[in-house]
Design a protein around this motif. Structure first.
Motif, PDB file in Angstrom:
ATOM      1  N   LYS A   1       0.993  -1.246  -0.067  1.00  0.00           N
ATOM      2  CA  LYS A   1       0.048   0.055   0.050  1.00  0.00           C
ATOM      3  C   LYS A   1       0.840   1.492  -0.081  1.00  0.00           C
ATOM      4  CE  LYS A   1      -3.857   2.457   2.360  1.00  0.00           C
ATOM      5  NZ  LYS A   1      -4.627   2.434   3.585  1.00  0.00           N
ATOM      6  N   LEU A   2       0.506   2.204  -0.867  1.00  0.00           N
ATOM      7  CA  LEU A   2       1.499   3.349  -0.932  1.00  0.00           C
ATOM      8  C   LEU A   2       1.334   4.513   0.112  1.00  0.00           C
ATOM      9  CD1 LEU A   2       1.347   3.614  -4.831  1.00  0.00           C
ATOM     10  CD2 LEU A   2       2.583   2.061  -3.340  1.00  0.00           C
ATOM     11  N   GLN A   3       0.543   4.356   1.130  1.00  0.00           N
ATOM     12  CA  GLN A   3       0.380   4.866   2.302  1.00  0.00           C
ATOM     13  C   GLN A   3      -0.012   4.089   3.202  1.00  0.00           C
ATOM     14  OE1 GLN A   3      -2.970   7.317   1.189  1.00  0.00           O
ATOM     15  NE2 GLN A   3      -2.040   9.018   0.664  1.00  0.00           N
ATOM     16  N   PRO A   4       0.691   4.185   4.337  1.00  0.00           N
ATOM     17  CA  PRO A   4       1.614   5.199   4.856  1.00  0.00           C
ATOM     18  C   PRO A   4       2.701   5.264   4.223  1.00  0.00           C
ATOM     19  CG  PRO A   4       1.777   3.362   6.306  1.00  0.00           C
ATOM     20  CD  PRO A   4       0.501   2.716   5.322  1.00  0.00           C
ATOM     21  N   ARG A   5       3.522   6.586   4.570  1.00  0.00           N
ATOM     22  CA  ARG A   5       4.850   6.689   3.532  1.00  0.00           C
ATOM     23  C   ARG A   5       6.048   5.726   4.051  1.00  0.00           C
ATOM     24  NH1 ARG A   5       6.766  12.132   5.710  1.00  0.00           N
ATOM     25  NH2 ARG A   5       4.911  12.800   4.982  1.00  0.00           N
ATOM     26  N   TRP A   6       6.446   5.357   2.782  1.00  0.00           N
ATOM     27  CA  TRP A   6       7.481   4.627   2.843  1.00  0.00           C
ATOM     28  C   TRP A   6       8.808   5.554   2.430  1.00  0.00           C
ATOM     29  CZ3 TRP A   6       7.087  -0.046   5.060  1.00  0.00           C
ATOM     30  CH2 TRP A   6       5.716  -0.575   5.127  1.00  0.00           C
ATOM     31  N   THR A   7       9.928   5.353   3.091  1.00  0.00           N
ATOM     32  CA  THR A   7      11.161   6.231   2.822  1.00  0.00           C
ATOM     33  C   THR A   7      12.255   5.227   2.573  1.00  0.00           C
ATOM     34  OG1 THR A   7      12.086   6.111   5.082  1.00  0.00           O
ATOM     35  CG2 THR A   7      10.054   7.735   4.517  1.00  0.00           C
ATOM     36  N   MET A   8      13.237   5.959   2.304  1.00  0.00           N
ATOM     37  CA  MET A   8      14.498   5.141   1.998  1.00  0.00           C
ATOM     38  C   MET A   8      15.129   4.761   3.089  1.00  0.00           C
ATOM     39  SD  MET A   8      15.105   5.675  -1.247  1.00  0.00           S
ATOM     40  CE  MET A   8      16.702   5.074  -1.654  1.00  0.00           C
ATOM     41  N   ALA A   9      14.583   4.768   4.244  1.00  0.00           N
ATOM     42  CA  ALA A   9      15.048   4.162   5.683  1.00  0.00           C
ATOM     43  C   ALA A   9      14.572   2.781   5.478  1.00  0.00           C
ATOM     44  CB  ALA A   9      14.490   4.923   6.661  1.00  0.00           C
ATOM     45  N   HIS A  10      13.474   2.353   4.669  1.00  0.00           N
ATOM     46  CA  HIS A  10      13.096   1.156   4.404  1.00  0.00           C
ATOM     47  C   HIS A  10      13.810   0.356   3.398  1.00  0.00           C
ATOM     48  CE1 HIS A  10       9.654   3.424   6.274  1.00  0.00           C
ATOM     49  NE2 HIS A  10       9.698   2.538   7.106  1.00  0.00           N
ATOM     50  N   PHE A  11      14.505   1.183   2.658  1.00  0.00           N
ATOM     51  CA  PHE A  11      15.175   0.573   1.278  1.00  0.00           C
ATOM     52  C   PHE A  11      16.290  -0.426   1.868  1.00  0.00           C
ATOM     53  CE2 PHE A  11      18.238   0.480  -2.073  1.00  0.00           C
ATOM     54  CZ  PHE A  11      17.673   0.464  -3.353  1.00  0.00           C
ATOM     55  N   VAL A  12      16.417  -1.525   1.113  1.00  0.00           N
ATOM     56  CA  VAL A  12      17.468  -2.443   1.566  1.00  0.00           C
ATOM     57  C   VAL A  12      18.367  -2.588   0.478  1.00  0.00           C
ATOM     58  CG1 VAL A  12      17.899  -4.849   1.818  1.00  0.00           C
ATOM     59  CG2 VAL A  12      16.062  -3.763   3.093  1.00  0.00           C
ATOM     60  N   GLY A  13      17.943  -2.888  -0.988  1.00  0.00           N
ATOM     61  CA  GLY A  13      18.874  -2.930  -1.969  1.00  0.00           C
ATOM     62  C   GLY A  13      19.735  -4.348  -2.078  1.00  0.00           C
ATOM     63  N   GLY A  14      20.386  -4.427  -3.037  1.00  0.00           N
ATOM     64  CA  GLY A  14      21.229  -5.466  -3.311  1.00  0.00           C
ATOM     65  C   GLY A  14      20.313  -6.654  -4.018  1.00  0.00           C
ATOM     66  N   ARG A  15      21.402  -7.680  -4.465  1.00  0.00           N
ATOM     67  CA  ARG A  15      20.839  -8.805  -5.267  1.00  0.00           C
ATOM     68  C   ARG A  15      19.633  -9.689  -4.634  1.00  0.00           C
ATOM     69  NH1 ARG A  15      23.166  -9.579 -10.332  1.00  0.00           N
ATOM     70  NH2 ARG A  15      21.994 -11.711 -10.928  1.00  0.00           N
ATOM     71  N   ASP A  16      20.059  -9.861  -3.299  1.00  0.00           N
ATOM     72  CA  ASP A  16      19.077 -10.899  -2.660  1.00  0.00           C
ATOM     73  C   ASP A  16      17.697 -10.241  -2.174  1.00  0.00           C
ATOM     74  OD1 ASP A  16      20.753 -12.587  -3.008  1.00  0.00           O
ATOM     75  OD2 ASP A  16      21.965 -12.146  -1.107  1.00  0.00           O
ATOM     76  N   GLN A  17      17.449  -8.840  -2.149  1.00  0.00           N
ATOM     77  CA  GLN A  17      16.443  -8.095  -1.597  1.00  0.00           C
ATOM     78  C   GLN A  17      15.292  -8.177  -2.797  1.00  0.00           C
ATOM     79  OE1 GLN A  17      14.892  -7.118   0.787  1.00  0.00           O
ATOM     80  NE2 GLN A  17      13.514  -5.269   0.307  1.00  0.00           N
ATOM     81  N   ASP A  18      13.907  -8.251  -2.291  1.00  0.00           N
ATOM     82  CA  ASP A  18      12.852  -8.487  -3.062  1.00  0.00           C
ATOM     83  C   ASP A  18      12.695  -7.124  -3.759  1.00  0.00           C
ATOM     84  OD1 ASP A  18      10.412  -8.538  -4.298  1.00  0.00           O
ATOM     85  OD2 ASP A  18       9.247  -9.186  -2.564  1.00  0.00           O
ATOM     86  N   PRO A  19      12.689  -6.851  -5.074  1.00  0.00           N
ATOM     87  CA  PRO A  19      12.745  -5.345  -5.850  1.00  0.00           C
ATOM     88  C   PRO A  19      11.019  -4.831  -5.341  1.00  0.00           C
ATOM     89  CG  PRO A  19      12.803  -7.286  -7.566  1.00  0.00           C
ATOM     90  CD  PRO A  19      12.985  -7.942  -6.141  1.00  0.00           C
ATOM     91  N   HIS A  20      10.162  -5.740  -5.173  1.00  0.00           N
ATOM     92  CA  HIS A  20       9.020  -5.216  -4.930  1.00  0.00           C
ATOM     93  C   HIS A  20       8.819  -4.550  -3.641  1.00  0.00           C
ATOM     94  CE1 HIS A  20       8.154  -8.849  -7.450  1.00  0.00           C
ATOM     95  NE2 HIS A  20       7.042  -7.941  -8.011  1.00  0.00           N
ATOM     96  N   ALA A  21       9.620  -5.059  -2.570  1.00  0.00           N
ATOM     97  CA  ALA A  21       9.405  -4.245  -1.353  1.00  0.00           C
ATOM     98  C   ALA A  21      10.165  -2.884  -1.555  1.00  0.00           C
ATOM     99  CB  ALA A  21      10.308  -5.186  -0.369  1.00  0.00           C
ATOM    100  N   ASP A  22      11.436  -2.928  -2.184  1.00  0.00           N
ATOM    101  CA  ASP A  22      12.175  -1.646  -2.330  1.00  0.00           C
ATOM    102  C   ASP A  22      11.264  -0.633  -3.223  1.00  0.00           C
ATOM    103  OD1 ASP A  22      14.296  -2.123  -0.599  1.00  0.00           O
ATOM    104  OD2 ASP A  22      15.699  -2.917  -2.180  1.00  0.00           O
ATOM    105  N   GLY A  23      10.763  -1.268  -4.081  1.00  0.00           N
ATOM    106  CA  GLY A  23      10.002  -0.502  -5.319  1.00  0.00           C
ATOM    107  C   GLY A  23       8.766  -0.016  -4.684  1.00  0.00           C
ATOM    108  N   THR A  24       8.281  -0.221  -3.465  1.00  0.00           N
ATOM    109  CA  THR A  24       7.352   0.312  -2.643  1.00  0.00           C
ATOM    110  C   THR A  24       7.579   1.859  -2.282  1.00  0.00           C
ATOM    111  OG1 THR A  24       6.148  -1.855  -1.955  1.00  0.00           O
ATOM    112  CG2 THR A  24       5.640   0.338  -0.713  1.00  0.00           C
ATOM    113  N   VAL A  25       9.118   2.075  -1.943  1.00  0.00           N
ATOM    114  CA  VAL A  25       9.660   3.298  -1.407  1.00  0.00           C
ATOM    115  C   VAL A  25       9.311   4.251  -2.631  1.00  0.00           C
ATOM    116  CG1 VAL A  25      11.428   4.572  -0.614  1.00  0.00           C
ATOM    117  CG2 VAL A  25      11.238   2.184   0.177  1.00  0.00           C
TER     118      VAL A  25
END
Ligand SMILES: [Zn+2]
Length: 360
Positions: free
Chosen positions: A235-259
């Motif tokens: 869900k695009l609210q509440p606010r996701w920020t770069m503090a939730h960003f993980v990055g890297g090959r093993d991270q699910d791009p959907h989760a980082d994409g939510t930011v």
């Protein structure tokens, strides 16, 4: 024809009549000017020219044969409607059509039934994909699995072709492939492209879905059992920020994409609040994506790394419409996204802010 019109509630939508521009109707296939939508399980779904079918609560293995047939026919027409709507939305803002899309329903249902969707380009290595894929890209939707609740308490077989959010998200990947082209597939051989998605690809597909459905709770129906603040709900609210960003090959791009999706949604709301109209942001997003995809002529690791940076796409969006740039930059900054910084630097800065707030 009868389709589901999204109304922002966590269910398939409001059944209603809609127009569809059809070139040709085949037994299990609708040919549109911009896409072909086919049920791969065959049979004769369409007789004559009417496209009025009953959704039959999604059909599925527990439904009788007549109901399942109706549900499949409805799935093709519902998918055709949302595909055409999404592609026309994009081409109107870009000023040109995207390459033809092929949508195949009832895919990958062996050995287990599939309730998901994905976007696929041809690649040469061994996969479980069909031997021939369109080099412009294909959307595959499963035949469905499991049941979802509806507001009246009944059960609905989860057929992705009945779920506008899944359809719109996958069309979003087609848009990304032919604009920002995050993986530089246009520089690879047409028969050997890559299907790996990065966070910007997933996030842009999610925000396009939110725009088309008119709600930030894009997957509220099929992910409705997850808490609204659970990142997997996307869900695009509440606010996701770069503090939730993980990055890297093993991270699910959907989760980082939510930011990214969440930041775009905030920027769009902020632009709307100035009275400029949401279409102003939508146009800047799409034109920014197109210009961000235009500048590489060599497939190098550096070029691929550049294309993963949130700040680079943000700059392209603000350059596409300098008139709304201050508002967009301010909204994005609240998500920890600003120009001229790597994803890792943005992530560190956003985490430092959080730690500072907690320590105070
Ligand atoms: Zn995706």
């Amino acid at each position: 024809m009868i389709v589901y019109l999204p109304d922002g509630r966590p269910w398939p939508g409001q059944l209603g009549e809609a127009a569809l521009d059809v070139l040709e109707l085949r037994p299990a296939e609708v040919v549109l000017p911009e896409a072909t939508v086919r049920d791969e399980r065959g049979g004769r779904l369409f007789n004559g020219s009417t496209l009025m079918f009953d959704p039959s609560a999604g059909g599925g293995p527990l439904a009788d044969a007549v109901a399942d047939q109706q549900a499949r026919a409805f799935g093709v027409t519902n998918t055709a409607f949302h595909v055409q709507r999404a592609l026309r939305f994009a081409s109107a803002l870009l000023g040109h059509p995207l390459p033809r899309l092929l949508v195949r329903i009832g895919m990958h249902d062996q050995p287990r039934r599939w309730r998901g969707g994905h976007y696929r380009l041809p690649r040469s290595s061994l996969t479980d994909e069909p031997a021939t894929l369109s080099s412009a890209g294909e959307v595959h939707l499963g035949g469905g699995a499991g049941f979802l609740p509806t507001p009246d308490g009944s059960r609905y077989f989860h057929a992705p072709a009945h779920n506008a959010a899944i359809i719109c998200h996958e069309v979003g990947h087609h848009l990304c492939r032919h604009t920002a082209d995050f993986r530089l597939n246009r520089l690879r051989p047409p028969e050997n492209q890559t299907n790996r998605k990065i966070a910007l690809d997933e996030g842009t597909a999610d925000v396009l879905t939110a725009i088309l459905l008119g709600t930030p709770d894009i997957y509220g129906w099929h992910r409705g059992t997850l808490a609204e603040g659970d990142q997997r709900r996307r869900k695009l609210q509440p606010r996701w920020t770069m503090a939730h960003f993980v990055g890297g090959r093993d991270q699910d791009p959907h989760a980082d994409g939510t930011v990214w999706a969440s930041a775009c949604w905030s920027a769009r709301e902020r632009v709307t609040a100035t009275g400029a109209g949401a279409a102003r942001f939508d146009a800047a997003l799409l034109r920014g994506m197109e210009s961000a995809g235009a500048d590489a002529d060599r497939l190098t690791e550096d070029a691929l790394i550049q294309r993963r940076q949130f700040s680079r796409l943000l700059s392209a969006i603000t350059q596409a419409d300098p008139g709304i740039a201050p508002v967009v930059l301010a909204a994005m900054a609240e998500h920890g996204i600003r120009p001229d910084a790597s994803n890792a630097a943005l992530e560190d800065a956003a985490r430092a802010v959080l730690t500072g707030e907690v320590g105070r």
